[in-house]
Motif scaffolding. Structure first.
Motif, PDB file in Angstrom:
ATOM      1  N   ARG A   3       2.833 -10.591  13.824  1.00 25.78           N
ATOM      2  CA  ARG A   3       3.842  -9.629  13.396  1.00 25.78           C
ATOM      3  C   ARG A   3       5.086 -10.391  12.945  1.00 25.78           C
ATOM      4  NH1 ARG A   3       2.111  -6.581  18.070  1.00 25.78           N
ATOM      5  NH2 ARG A   3       3.909  -7.366  19.216  1.00 25.78           N
ATOM      6  N   TYR A   4       5.774  -9.806  11.971  1.00 24.38           N
ATOM      7  CA  TYR A   4       6.974 -10.402  11.412  1.00 24.38           C
ATOM      8  C   TYR A   4       8.181  -9.564  11.823  1.00 24.38           C
ATOM      9  CZ  TYR A   4       3.388 -12.605   8.610  1.00 24.38           C
ATOM     10  OH  TYR A   4       2.277 -13.296   8.226  1.00 24.38           O
ATOM     11  N   PRO A   5       9.231 -10.199  12.351  1.00 28.52           N
ATOM     12  CA  PRO A   5      10.426  -9.442  12.727  1.00 28.52           C
ATOM     13  C   PRO A   5      11.083  -8.829  11.489  1.00 28.52           C
ATOM     14  CG  PRO A   5      10.755 -11.807  13.072  1.00 28.52           C
ATOM     15  CD  PRO A   5       9.355 -11.619  12.593  1.00 28.52           C
ATOM     16  N   VAL A   6      11.625  -7.630  11.653  1.00 21.70           N
ATOM     17  CA  VAL A   6      12.301  -6.944  10.555  1.00 21.70           C
ATOM     18  C   VAL A   6      13.666  -6.447  11.028  1.00 21.70           C
ATOM     19  CG1 VAL A   6      10.175  -6.247   9.384  1.00 21.70           C
ATOM     20  CG2 VAL A   6      11.180  -4.746  11.101  1.00 21.70           C
ATOM     21  N   LYS A   7      14.552  -6.216  10.069  1.00 19.99           N
ATOM     22  CA  LYS A   7      15.872  -5.669  10.375  1.00 19.99           C
ATOM     23  C   LYS A   7      15.805  -4.161  10.254  1.00 19.99           C
ATOM     24  CE  LYS A   7      18.424  -9.718   8.934  1.00 19.99           C
ATOM     25  NZ  LYS A   7      19.433 -10.301   8.071  1.00 19.99           N
ATOM     26  N   SER A   8      15.848  -3.489  11.387  1.00 20.46           N
ATOM     27  CA  SER A   8      15.745  -2.038  11.428  1.00 20.46           C
ATOM     28  C   SER A   8      16.337  -1.563  12.746  1.00 20.46           C
ATOM     29  CB  SER A   8      14.268  -1.627  11.316  1.00 20.46           C
ATOM     30  OG  SER A   8      14.105  -0.264  11.592  1.00 20.46           O
ATOM     31  N   SER A  13       9.070  -5.202  14.721  1.00 22.06           N
ATOM     32  CA  SER A  13       8.255  -6.108  13.916  1.00 22.06           C
ATOM     33  C   SER A  13       7.107  -5.348  13.258  1.00 22.06           C
ATOM     34  CB  SER A  13       7.704  -7.252  14.772  1.00 22.06           C
ATOM     35  OG  SER A  13       6.849  -6.748  15.777  1.00 22.06           O
ATOM     36  N   VAL A  14       6.536  -5.999  12.224  1.00 17.05           N
ATOM     37  CA  VAL A  14       5.446  -5.400  11.449  1.00 17.05           C
ATOM     38  C   VAL A  14       4.382  -6.465  11.221  1.00 17.05           C
ATOM     39  CG1 VAL A  14       4.819  -4.328   9.246  1.00 17.05           C
ATOM     40  CG2 VAL A  14       7.037  -3.829  10.271  1.00 17.05           C
ATOM     41  N   GLY A  15       3.111  -6.081  11.388  1.00 14.47           N
ATOM     42  CA  GLY A  15       2.002  -6.988  11.129  1.00 14.47           C
ATOM     43  C   GLY A  15       0.936  -6.297  10.302  1.00 14.47           C
ATOM     44  N   TYR A  16       0.039  -7.096   9.724  1.00 15.15           N
ATOM     45  CA  TYR A  16      -1.031  -6.524   8.900  1.00 15.15           C
ATOM     46  C   TYR A  16      -2.287  -7.369   9.027  1.00 15.15           C
ATOM     47  CZ  TYR A  16      -3.465  -4.513   4.918  1.00 15.15           C
ATOM     48  OH  TYR A  16      -4.392  -3.886   4.127  1.00 15.15           O
ATOM     49  N   ASP A  17      -3.422  -6.699   9.205  1.00 15.53           N
ATOM     50  CA  ASP A  17      -4.731  -7.348   9.226  1.00 15.53           C
ATOM     51  C   ASP A  17      -5.441  -6.941   7.945  1.00 15.53           C
ATOM     52  OD1 ASP A  17      -7.519  -7.862   9.537  1.00 15.53           O
ATOM     53  OD2 ASP A  17      -7.269  -7.880  11.710  1.00 15.53           O
ATOM     54  N   GLU A  18      -5.558  -7.884   7.017  1.00 20.43           N
ATOM     55  CA  GLU A  18      -6.126  -7.583   5.699  1.00 20.43           C
ATOM     56  C   GLU A  18      -7.611  -7.235   5.780  1.00 20.43           C
ATOM     57  OE1 GLU A  18      -5.954  -9.405   1.184  1.00 20.43           O
ATOM     58  OE2 GLU A  18      -5.059 -10.518   2.832  1.00 20.43           O
ATOM     59  N   ILE A  19      -8.341  -7.839   6.687  1.00 19.26           N
ATOM     60  CA  ILE A  19      -9.773  -7.559   6.807  1.00 19.26           C
ATOM     61  C   ILE A  19     -10.009  -6.147   7.338  1.00 19.26           C
ATOM     62  CG2 ILE A  19     -11.893  -8.221   8.016  1.00 19.26           C
ATOM     63  CD1 ILE A  19     -10.800 -11.136   7.890  1.00 19.26           C
ATOM     64  N   LYS A  20      -9.269  -5.758   8.374  1.00 18.12           N
ATOM     65  CA  LYS A  20      -9.433  -4.423   8.971  1.00 18.12           C
ATOM     66  C   LYS A  20      -8.572  -3.360   8.298  1.00 18.12           C
ATOM     67  CE  LYS A  20     -10.561  -6.162  13.551  1.00 18.12           C
ATOM     68  NZ  LYS A  20     -10.176  -6.188  14.960  1.00 18.12           N
ATOM     69  N   TYR A  35      -1.874   1.654  12.239  1.00 17.85           N
ATOM     70  CA  TYR A  35      -2.192   2.555  11.125  1.00 17.85           C
ATOM     71  C   TYR A  35      -3.423   2.012  10.416  1.00 17.85           C
ATOM     72  CZ  TYR A  35       2.277   4.667  12.024  1.00 17.85           C
ATOM     73  OH  TYR A  35       3.315   5.319  12.637  1.00 17.85           O
ATOM     74  N   PHE A  36      -4.360   2.905  10.123  1.00 15.22           N
ATOM     75  CA  PHE A  36      -5.665   2.497   9.604  1.00 15.22           C
ATOM     76  C   PHE A  36      -5.829   2.803   8.121  1.00 15.22           C
ATOM     77  CE2 PHE A  36      -5.982   3.635  14.111  1.00 15.22           C
ATOM     78  CZ  PHE A  36      -6.323   2.389  14.616  1.00 15.22           C
ATOM     79  N   ASP A  37      -6.653   1.994   7.450  1.00 17.16           N
ATOM     80  CA  ASP A  37      -6.946   2.122   6.019  1.00 17.16           C
ATOM     81  C   ASP A  37      -5.707   1.969   5.151  1.00 17.16           C
ATOM     82  OD1 ASP A  37      -9.722   2.491   6.369  1.00 17.16           O
ATOM     83  OD2 ASP A  37      -9.373   4.585   6.892  1.00 17.16           O
ATOM     84  N   VAL A  38      -4.838   1.061   5.540  1.00 18.21           N
ATOM     85  CA  VAL A  38      -3.616   0.782   4.791  1.00 18.21           C
ATOM     86  C   VAL A  38      -3.900  -0.387   3.839  1.00 18.21           C
ATOM     87  CG1 VAL A  38      -1.202   0.071   4.964  1.00 18.21           C
ATOM     88  CG2 VAL A  38      -2.202   1.537   6.738  1.00 18.21           C
TER      89      VAL A  38
END
Length: 69
Positions: A3-8, A13-20, A35-38
């Motif tokens: 996950r990457y820290p964000v200013k909010s 933080s926000v992360g992403y799994d490209e395979i899933k 969140y799924f199918d993003v």
């Protein structure tokens, strides 16, 4: 998932799994939403948004199915 820290105010933080195709949002209140199918494009738009929280509410929260952990 990295996950990457964000200013909010509420999002830590926000992360992403490209395979899933799973987007992970960690909130400052210690909740984590998956969140799924993003698409990768949606993840990139979210990370580049001038206001990440507004983008999240307008384009992610209302559009994608999610689970809380």
């Amino acid at each position: 998932m990295k996950r990457y820290p964000v200013k909010s105010c509420n999002i830590k933080s926000v992360g992403y799994d490209e395979i899933k195709k799973t987007l992970e949002i960690e909130f400052k209140l210690l909740a984590i939403h998956h969140y799924f199918d993003v698409t990768i494009d949606e993840f990139v738009l979210l990370m580049k948004a001038p206001n990440i929280e507004s983008h999240y509410l307008d384009y992610v929260y209302s559009k994608y199915y999610f689970d809380v952990s």
